[in-house]
Design an enzyme around this catalytic site. Structure first.
Site, short mmCIF file in Angstrom:
data_model
loop_
_atom_site.label_atom_id
_atom_site.label_comp_id
_atom_site.label_asym_id
_atom_site.label_seq_id
_atom_site.Cartn_x
_atom_site.Cartn_y
_atom_site.Cartn_z
N CYS A 2 0.82 -1.25 -0.11
CA CYS A 2 0.07 -0.12 -0.06
C CYS A 2 0.96 1.19 0.13
CB CYS A 2 -0.93 0.06 1.16
SG CYS A 2 -1.74 -1.58 1.50
N SER A 356 12.12 -11.69 -3.68
CA SER A 356 13.35 -11.16 -4.23
C SER A 356 14.49 -11.52 -3.21
CB SER A 356 13.52 -9.49 -4.20
OG SER A 356 14.57 -9.20 -5.11
#
Length: 609
Positions: A2, A356
């Site tokens: 967000c 990642s």
């Protein structure tokens, strides 16, 4: 994932403008809360509980929450809260965070495993509490002039509040390192909330206080265990941390480079979940291309693999049209280009969350510059009165610069600073910098050494541990994590960092340094874990890193960009960069990063200033 914004006054139009600048961080929903003394805004990317029950700002009794991040162990915390009588109307981690703060106050962060940046308004006590996760995966900036207090997930939102002057100290940091470090931003007066920190703002008295709630150094207590026991325990804590990152109500993928860290994350996930989707970016220039290794790993673990080859034309398009839309302050890491592209490819393949594998280098001694710096420093210490050499180099520099050696001027500057070094921290700092004393030619003052305390702590263990801590507090949060957050968010997908789970970080501190770097082998103990998943020929190879063939590209089509942007500037003196550019055009070797950093700065300035 967000985006959040807020300030200590009521202005509905400004709130809407600020939210609009970061709408891509949360395209699924938007919400606001306002009264005479506070305005809070939130844009939502729905990952957990896709229903309207996860809407923010979220209220409970005297508290109002806006939050960016994921709490992966929220179900365990929820069960604990239920024992205290709390009930829940949603399946979101936001509601758990809100009620955990209600129950335990700021101490609730000790229970959180995840990435987060949140603001919590206490109506009863008229206070705003900001908090950022332990490592700084999620961004948060703020400004306070004694009257107005304004904060946001990204700088572009704060610029809607007002135009800020450029901070020349921050700009000097950028030209030295390629990123802006510590708590500064490119704008004067606008600061980052540091990782592992609270900020509390008293709305009545207009007072701001900062508090550090976690330090990596506190966990460096070496455990007396056998190597095999440590391998077993490390695999267990890695598996737990990685599996936590699969908590999601949408599809999850993995960025796979073929290196140790991403291969380990992918292999563990494939073992426990199967049919994972991996993504790789490659290059036609083979010395930069890790896609071949990634494909071998993907074939071995049998993941659903997507490979994309990035060429110069597409890189040029991203640089011109997207790079400074993605990074809203000068950012010199050129691997931001392929990181954006691999994020876009993941989005196009229907993935909304990607893992990642960043952090392994800083925790387990992965970067080549660590041992290169250490061996260079040991040689330097054997040279008596080495500072005399620095003075001699300075005096002879005009003559020595004419020697036909590749990048001779940059190397002379480096040697001069290296010979002046009095400590391991100064040696490492000299190795990291691009612009050094020649920064004065830009009209800027070279930045002073940063994170000396952390370096000194690590140096007591080993000089390379000091370097690792320097990177943990500087390079990791201000370059690597900025790159991944912005590149994923601009594509409206969520990036997660499994190796930066706090339990993995804390466990890494209990492992002796000689199990991180042994007999010239980096990430020794991590590779021992990976041997349980991959054949050795896929593990033990030269580290490549995630870069682009910048020099080759700039020698051809991209060279015209320098000509286009190297015009006069009111902040920096352009005479020196233009002289470097002329040498470059004449075929002489120069430090291309110096040209790249000026280009990045000028392109950013044209767009944002």
């Amino acid at each position: 994932m967000c985006g959040i914004v807020g300030y200590n006054f009521n202005n509905a139009a400004l709130l809407d403008e600020m939210l609009q600048t970061i709408h891509y961080r949360g395209p699924d929903d938007k919400g606001v809360y306002a009264n005479d003394s506070i305005s809070l805004g939130h844009v939502r990317l729905s990952i957990l509980d896709l229903s309207s029950h996860g809407h923010q700002p979220m209220e409970f009794e005297n508290l109002v929450l806006i939050y960016n991040g994921e709490i992966y162990n929220f179900k365990e915390i929820r069960k604990e809260l239920e024992k205290y009588g709390y009930s829940f109307i949603s399946n979101s981690d936001s509601e758990v965070l809100l009620k955990a703060f209600h129950k335990w106050g700021k101490e609730c962060v000790e229970k959180l495993r995840g990435m987060f940046a949140f603001a919590l308004y206490d109506k009863a006590h008229q206070k705003i509490t900001l908090c950022r996760d332990r490592v700084g995966v999620k961004p948060l900036y703020y400004y306070f002039d004694g009257k107005d207090f304004v904060f946001a997930s990204e700088l572009r939102a704060l610029r809607k509040y007002k135009k800020f002057p450029i901070d020349k100290v921050a700009l000097a940091q950028f030209f030295a390192y390629g990123y802006i470090t510590h708590d500064r931003s490119i704008f004067e007066g606008v600061k980052k909330l540091l990782p592992a920190h609270f900020l509390e703002f008293d709305l009545k008295n207009k007072k701001l206080t900062l508090q550090n709630y976690w330090k990596y150094e506190d966990y460096f207590k070496i455990a007396a265990k056998s190597e095999e026991e440590i391998i077993d325990e490390l695999e267990e804590v890695l598996t737990e941390g990685i599996k936590y990152r699969m908590v999601s109500d949408v599809d999850v993928g993995v960025f796979l480079s073929g290196g140790v860290d991403s291969s380990l994350v992918s292999a563990i996930l494939q073992k426990h979940y199967g049919n994972i989707h991996t993504f790789t970016i490659g290059f036609k220039e083979q010395k930069y291309n890790e896609a071949l290794y990634a494909k071998k790993v993907a074939n071995h673990i049998q993941s659903n693999h997507t490979e994309y080859i990035l060429g110069i034309n597409e890189a040029k398009e991203i640089l011109l049209e997207k790079f400074h839309e993605i990074y809203d302050e000068p950012f010199g890491d050129s691997s931001g280009i392929p990181t954006f592209l691999v994020s876009r490819i993941a989005k196009e393949n229907g993935v909304k969350v990607v893992l990642s594998a960043d952090g392994g280098d800083e925790l387990f001694c992965g970067y080549e510059r660590y041992w290169w710096s250490y061996h260079l420093g040991k040689k330097l210490q054997k040279i008596p009165a080495h500072k005399i050499f620095a003075k001699a180099l300075h005096a002879c520099k005009p003559c020595l610069s004419k020697i036909p050696i590749k990048n001779i001027e940059h190397k002379l500057e480096f040697l001069q600073e290296l010979f002046q070094a009095d400590s391991w921290a100064q040696i490492y700092d000299a190795i990291l910098k691009n612009y050094r004393e020649d920064m004065r030619c830009l009209g800027l003052v070279p930045p002073s050494n940063i994170s000396k305390d952390a370096f000194a702590f690590g140096e007591q263990i080993h000089p390379m541990q000091g370097m690792m801590l320097w990177d943990f507090y500087n390079y990791l949060p201000n370059d690597i994590l900025v790159k991944v957050d912005r590149a994923t968010m601009i594509n409206s997908i969520e990036g997660r960092e499994p190796l930066l789970d706090n339990k993995i970080i804390e466990y890494s501190a209990t492992i002796s340094f000689d199990l991180k770097y042994r007999n010239g082998q980096s990430k020794y103990i991590l590779k021992k874990v990976l041997e349980r998943y991959l054949p050795k020929e896929l593990i033990y190879r030269k580290k490549m890193g995630f870069g682009i063939p910048m020099f080759e590209w700039f020698r051809s089509d991209l060279a015209a960009l320098f000509e286009r942007y190297f015009y006069e500037d009111e902040i920096i003196d352009m005479e020196y960069p233009r002289a470097l550019l002329q040498s470059f055009k004449e075929g002489r070797y120069v430090n291309v990063n110096k040209l790249w950093f000026v280009l990045v700065y000028k392109m950013w300035k044209e767009r944002y200033y």
